[in-house]
Design an enzyme around this catalytic site. Structure first.
Site, short mmCIF file in Angstrom:
data_model
loop_
_atom_site.label_atom_id
_atom_site.label_comp_id
_atom_site.label_asym_id
_atom_site.label_seq_id
_atom_site.Cartn_x
_atom_site.Cartn_y
_atom_site.Cartn_z
N CYS A 23 0.84 -1.20 0.00
CA CYS A 23 0.00 0.00 0.00
C CYS A 23 0.87 1.25 0.00
CB CYS A 23 -0.94 0.00 1.20
SG CYS A 23 -2.02 1.46 1.21
N CYS A 57 -0.60 4.39 6.14
CA CYS A 57 -0.17 3.06 6.59
C CYS A 57 1.26 3.12 7.13
CB CYS A 57 -0.23 2.08 5.41
SG CYS A 57 -1.85 1.33 5.17
N CYS A 60 -0.32 4.39 0.42
CA CYS A 60 -0.98 5.55 1.04
C CYS A 60 -0.09 6.15 2.11
CB CYS A 60 -2.36 5.18 1.58
SG CYS A 60 -2.36 4.57 3.28
#
Lengths: 189, 189
Positions: free
Chosen positions: A48, A53, A50
């Protein structure tokens, strides 16, 4: 130069074991580490990009999976945990000392309600299901990655067997849209 | 059975002409149609599955492109236009009689500020740049498409030469992330 995507991606993906039946997540503290027991195999493991996280030092991506909330039990030093952002969809419980996110339940009315997000690289055990795709890839730019590196990053993800998406993968995006459609009445509930 | 994606997709994509230098968009009204003149070739044309874009009758997707705002001029019956949702990022100016969205400027502080979204199928002329990808594909479920049809819909888009994405394509997602990064200070402005 190869990008440092994540230690569990850059040297080949970890191998899943059919006999893996759960394990213990441990934070990075050398003293009084937080321990969280997870029952059963994890699901939807993915890289991920983003900005929210937790990522290990130097990694561009996190590796994050889900498990039903009832499979998660804090077994040691839970007093060190604090929710990073109580207004976020994922209530990331982080160790206030080392910063590792130990588990993140979704409690809001949402397609992912009842699932906890965890970082399987913190398992003491091997055999957990490896990441299967890469989500929110373009978002790494928001962490300061130069846009000129994106073609190389996407190519490296693909070469590692992780199809890059700038949102979630089609399976999960369809789950989100179906939830929205049932809620709005566009599809029968 | 083949899905009815859009009339300009289902029978082969339209052909771009190097000599296309703009044209006139016309709404569906038989009397006093709204006419909007567009200067120059369009950019980033794509199929869009979102629930807000105007779609012709029976189509699952819209076809939508952008052009700089200064290239857009309402030439006839502009009094019939009204903004569909003044709180939306894209200020879709629709014909209040037939419902066609004639142009949608982005005026807010945003990566797409200064661009207008238009539906090139409403051009009286041929030669505009054909769609190059499909965006917000999973969102068609929110319009009532059964999730079980999604594998077929994605396969049909691919076969038509339109790579399906559940958000925008990587080029535009990187543009959005770069804008956000410059705004937050993660990248130099």
């Amino acid at each position: 130069m190869a990008e440092k995507l994540h230690p569990k991606i850059d040297h080949g993906l970890p191998k899943e074991s059919a006999s893996f039946s759960g394990g213990t997540l441990v934070c990075l503290c050398t003293s009084k580490p937080v321990k969280v027991k997870i029952k059963g195999q994890i699901a939807h493991n993915h890289a991920c990009g983003c900005t929210k996280c937790w990522k290990p030092d130097g990694a561009i991506f996190s590796v994050v999976a889900v498990t039903p909330h009832e499979n998660v039990t804090v077994t040691e030093n839970g007093d060190k945990l604090k929710v990073v952002d109580p207004s976020a969809l994922i209530l990331r419980h982080a160790c206030t000392q080392c910063g590792v996110h130990m588990y993140g339940p979704v409690e809001r009315d949402h397609a992912f309600k009842g699932l906890d997000f965890i970082h399987p690289e913190r398992f003491e055990e091997d055999g957990w299901s490896p990441p299967g795709f890469a989500a929110f890839v373009s978002s790494v730019i928001e962490s300061g990655v130069d846009p000129g590196r994106m073609a190389g990053i996407r190519a490296q993800l693909k070469a590692a067997g992780l199809e890059p998406y700038d949102c979630l993968n089609p399976v999960l995006m369809d789950v989100l849209a179906t939830f929205a459609a049932k809620k709005s009445g566009a599809l029968p509930a």
